[in-house]
Design a protein around this motif. Structure first.
Motif, PDB file in Angstrom:
ATOM      1  N   GLN A  62      38.830  53.624 -43.835  1.00 36.32           N
ATOM      2  CA  GLN A  62      39.156  52.328 -43.247  1.00 36.32           C
ATOM      3  C   GLN A  62      39.166  51.217 -44.294  1.00 36.32           C
ATOM      4  O   GLN A  62      40.114  50.441 -44.362  1.00 36.32           O
ATOM      5  CB  GLN A  62      38.164  51.970 -42.149  1.00 36.32           C
ATOM      6  CG  GLN A  62      38.503  50.647 -41.494  1.00 36.32           C
ATOM      7  CD  GLN A  62      37.618  50.340 -40.305  1.00 36.32           C
ATOM      8  OE1 GLN A  62      36.779  51.138 -39.918  1.00 36.32           O
ATOM      9  NE2 GLN A  62      37.825  49.188 -39.718  1.00 36.32           N
ATOM     10  N   LYS A  67      45.674  51.431 -43.415  1.00 40.35           N
ATOM     11  CA  LYS A  67      46.810  51.926 -42.625  1.00 40.35           C
ATOM     12  C   LYS A  67      47.637  52.974 -43.362  1.00 40.35           C
ATOM     13  O   LYS A  67      48.393  53.703 -42.729  1.00 40.35           O
ATOM     14  CB  LYS A  67      47.681  50.760 -42.187  1.00 40.35           C
ATOM     15  CG  LYS A  67      46.953  49.830 -41.230  1.00 40.35           C
ATOM     16  CD  LYS A  67      47.908  49.201 -40.277  1.00 40.35           C
ATOM     17  CE  LYS A  67      47.189  48.270 -39.355  1.00 40.35           C
ATOM     18  NZ  LYS A  67      46.983  48.780 -38.036  1.00 40.35           N
ATOM     19  N   VAL A  70      47.288  56.513 -41.912  1.00 36.93           N
ATOM     20  CA  VAL A  70      47.668  56.834 -40.528  1.00 36.93           C
ATOM     21  C   VAL A  70      48.501  58.107 -40.430  1.00 36.93           C
ATOM     22  O   VAL A  70      48.217  58.985 -39.613  1.00 36.93           O
ATOM     23  CB  VAL A  70      48.376  55.640 -39.854  1.00 36.93           C
ATOM     24  CG1 VAL A  70      49.016  56.044 -38.532  1.00 36.93           C
ATOM     25  CG2 VAL A  70      47.390  54.505 -39.640  1.00 36.93           C
ATOM     26  N   SER A  71      49.523  58.259 -41.253  1.00 39.17           N
ATOM     27  CA  SER A  71      50.374  59.453 -41.135  1.00 39.17           C
ATOM     28  C   SER A  71      49.600  60.726 -41.453  1.00 39.17           C
ATOM     29  O   SER A  71      49.751  61.748 -40.768  1.00 39.17           O
ATOM     30  CB  SER A  71      51.622  59.339 -42.019  1.00 39.17           C
ATOM     31  OG  SER A  71      51.252  59.292 -43.371  1.00 39.17           O
ATOM     32  N   LEU A  73      46.364  61.105 -41.065  1.00 40.22           N
ATOM     33  CA  LEU A  73      45.427  61.302 -39.961  1.00 40.22           C
ATOM     34  C   LEU A  73      46.125  61.935 -38.757  1.00 40.22           C
ATOM     35  O   LEU A  73      45.565  62.798 -38.092  1.00 40.22           O
ATOM     36  CB  LEU A  73      44.790  59.971 -39.556  1.00 40.22           C
ATOM     37  CG  LEU A  73      43.724  59.426 -40.499  1.00 40.22           C
ATOM     38  CD1 LEU A  73      43.448  57.959 -40.222  1.00 40.22           C
ATOM     39  CD2 LEU A  73      42.445  60.246 -40.394  1.00 40.22           C
ATOM     40  N   LYS A  74      47.364  61.520 -38.503  1.00 40.21           N
ATOM     41  CA  LYS A  74      48.105  62.096 -37.369  1.00 40.21           C
ATOM     42  C   LYS A  74      48.400  63.578 -37.613  1.00 40.21           C
ATOM     43  O   LYS A  74      48.366  64.381 -36.678  1.00 40.21           O
ATOM     44  CB  LYS A  74      49.382  61.300 -37.108  1.00 40.21           C
ATOM     45  CG  LYS A  74      49.090  59.978 -36.435  1.00 40.21           C
ATOM     46  CD  LYS A  74      50.331  59.273 -35.977  1.00 40.21           C
ATOM     47  CE  LYS A  74      49.927  57.996 -35.247  1.00 40.21           C
ATOM     48  NZ  LYS A  74      51.046  57.310 -34.653  1.00 40.21           N
ATOM     49  N   THR A  89      39.133  62.003 -36.566  1.00 42.82           N
ATOM     50  CA  THR A  89      40.509  61.518 -36.767  1.00 42.82           C
ATOM     51  C   THR A  89      40.942  60.670 -35.577  1.00 42.82           C
ATOM     52  O   THR A  89      41.624  59.649 -35.765  1.00 42.82           O
ATOM     53  CB  THR A  89      41.503  62.678 -36.997  1.00 42.82           C
ATOM     54  OG1 THR A  89      41.374  63.640 -35.958  1.00 42.82           O
ATOM     55  CG2 THR A  89      41.308  63.329 -38.347  1.00 42.82           C
ATOM     56  N   LEU A  93      42.066  56.748 -36.056  1.00 38.28           N
ATOM     57  CA  LEU A  93      43.327  56.193 -35.552  1.00 38.28           C
ATOM     58  C   LEU A  93      43.050  54.989 -34.654  1.00 38.28           C
ATOM     59  O   LEU A  93      43.768  53.982 -34.726  1.00 38.28           O
ATOM     60  CB  LEU A  93      44.129  57.273 -34.819  1.00 38.28           C
ATOM     61  CG  LEU A  93      44.713  58.351 -35.741  1.00 38.28           C
ATOM     62  CD1 LEU A  93      45.209  59.546 -34.935  1.00 38.28           C
ATOM     63  CD2 LEU A  93      45.826  57.775 -36.605  1.00 38.28           C
ATOM     64  N   GLU A  94      42.002  55.049 -33.851  1.00 32.05           N
ATOM     65  CA  GLU A  94      41.625  53.896 -33.020  1.00 32.05           C
ATOM     66  C   GLU A  94      41.218  52.718 -33.899  1.00 32.05           C
ATOM     67  O   GLU A  94      41.644  51.592 -33.673  1.00 32.05           O
ATOM     68  CB  GLU A  94      40.468  54.260 -32.078  1.00 32.05           C
ATOM     69  CG  GLU A  94      40.847  55.164 -30.942  1.00 32.05           C
ATOM     70  CD  GLU A  94      41.778  54.527 -29.921  1.00 32.05           C
ATOM     71  OE1 GLU A  94      41.558  53.366 -29.527  1.00 32.05           O
ATOM     72  OE2 GLU A  94      42.742  55.204 -29.527  1.00 32.05           O
ATOM     73  N   LEU A  96      42.087  52.010 -36.874  1.00 36.54           N
ATOM     74  CA  LEU A  96      43.220  51.471 -37.632  1.00 36.54           C
ATOM     75  C   LEU A  96      44.325  50.917 -36.727  1.00 36.54           C
ATOM     76  O   LEU A  96      45.384  50.529 -37.206  1.00 36.54           O
ATOM     77  CB  LEU A  96      43.784  52.544 -38.565  1.00 36.54           C
ATOM     78  CG  LEU A  96      42.824  53.015 -39.657  1.00 36.54           C
ATOM     79  CD1 LEU A  96      43.391  54.224 -40.391  1.00 36.54           C
ATOM     80  CD2 LEU A  96      42.517  51.887 -40.635  1.00 36.54           C
ATOM     81  N   ALA A  98      46.073  52.520 -34.521  1.00 34.83           N
ATOM     82  CA  ALA A  98      47.163  53.476 -34.330  1.00 34.83           C
ATOM     83  C   ALA A  98      46.811  54.513 -33.270  1.00 34.83           C
ATOM     84  O   ALA A  98      47.380  55.597 -33.246  1.00 34.83           O
ATOM     85  CB  ALA A  98      47.489  54.162 -35.657  1.00 34.83           C
ATOM     86  N   ASP A 100      46.733  56.619 -30.006  1.00 35.70           N
ATOM     87  CA  ASP A 100      47.878  57.103 -29.248  1.00 35.70           C
ATOM     88  C   ASP A 100      47.385  57.638 -27.903  1.00 35.70           C
ATOM     89  O   ASP A 100      46.491  58.481 -27.854  1.00 35.70           O
ATOM     90  CB  ASP A 100      48.545  58.214 -30.068  1.00 35.70           C
ATOM     91  CG  ASP A 100      49.816  58.748 -29.465  1.00 35.70           C
ATOM     92  OD1 ASP A 100      50.050  58.562 -28.256  1.00 35.70           O
ATOM     93  OD2 ASP A 100      50.583  59.383 -30.206  1.00 35.70           O
TER      94      ASP A 100
END
Length: 191
Positions: A62, A67, A70-71, A73-74, A89, A93-94, A96, A98, A100
Motif C-alpha cells: 500500500q 495502485k 492492482v493488476s 493483485l487481481k 489480496t 484490493l479494498e 487500494l 479496487a 470488486d
C-alpha cells in the motif's frame, strides 16, 4: 522469579525461547527486508504462514507500490496459493480502492471458512464507509446485502457473526427476522 540472577533487567524480557535442532544450533529465520522487495515478492509474502510477515507485506504494497500493484493483485486473487493469500489480496484490493463485487461474491461462497469470514468482514467495512458518507443511502448494494443474509445460514459460527455485523452496518427491515432466527439457533454456550 524476580531474584533469579539470569533475569533480564534491561529489556523487560524474562526469557527468550529459541528452537535448537539436534545439532544444538539455534534455528533462526533470516531477516527479510520488505522495503527492497518487488510487488511480486510482496504478493508472494501474502501467502506466508506468519501473520506479521503478511501484514508487513500489505503495508509495503500500500505505502510503497500503491495502485501499481492492482493488476498483479487481481492475478493473485484469481489463483491464490492458499487461503491467506486469497484473504490478503482481497483486503489489498479494498485498501487500494479496487475492490470488486464479483470477487467478494465469489469469496462469500468459497469452500474455505477463512475466505468466507473475510468476505463478510469486507462487506461490514463497506457498509460502514457508505453509512458514514451518507445516512440516506443504502449501505450495501442489494446483491451484497443478500449475500450477507445468506451467510447467516453458513455452517461456521464466525461467518454467521461477521454476516450479522455486515447487516448491522447495512440496516434493512428484511434482516430483522433472519437475525432473530439466528439468535435462537446459536447454542447457549457460544459466546
Amino acid at each position: 522469579p524476580l531474584t533469579h540472577p539470569g533475569r533480564d533487567r534491561e529489556s523487560g524480557r524474562i526469557w527468550r525461547v529459541v528452537y535448537k535442532g539436534p545439532d544444538g544450533k539455534a534455528k533462526l529465520h533470516q531477516p527479510y527486508d520488505f522495503t527492497k522487495a518487488s510487488a511480486q515478492e510482496l504478493i508472494a509474502e501474502l501467502a506466508h504462514p506468519n501473520l506479521t510477515r503478511r501484514r508487513l507485506a500489505m503495508d509495503q504494497l500500500q505505502d510503497r507500490v500503491g495502485k501499481d500493484a492492482v493488476s498483479a493483485l487481481k492475478k493473485a486473487v484469481a489463483k491464490p496459493v492458499n487461503a491467506f493469500q486469497h484473504v490478503h489480496t482481497l483486503w489489498m484490493l479494498e485498501r487500494l480502492g479496487a475492490g470488486d463485487d464479483k470477487l467478494v461474491t465469489a469469496a462469500a461462497t468459497h469452500s474455505d471458512r477463512l475466505v468466507r469470514t473475510h468476505a463478510m468482514r469486507i462487506l461490514a467495512e463497506r457498509g460502514l464507509q457508505v453509512a458514514s458518507a451518507s445516512s440516506s443511502k443504502a449501505a450495501l448494494k442489494p446483491a451484497l446485502h443478500k449475500l450477507a443474509l445468506a451467510a447467516l445460514n453458513d455452517p461456521d459460527g464466525l461467518v454467521q457473526r461477521c454476516a450479522a455485523e455486515a447487516l448491522g452496518n447495512s440496516p434493512g427491515f428484511d434482516a430483522i427476522r433472519p437475525l432473530l432466527a439466528l439468535i435462537q439457533r446459536v447454542p447457549k454456550e457460544d459466546t
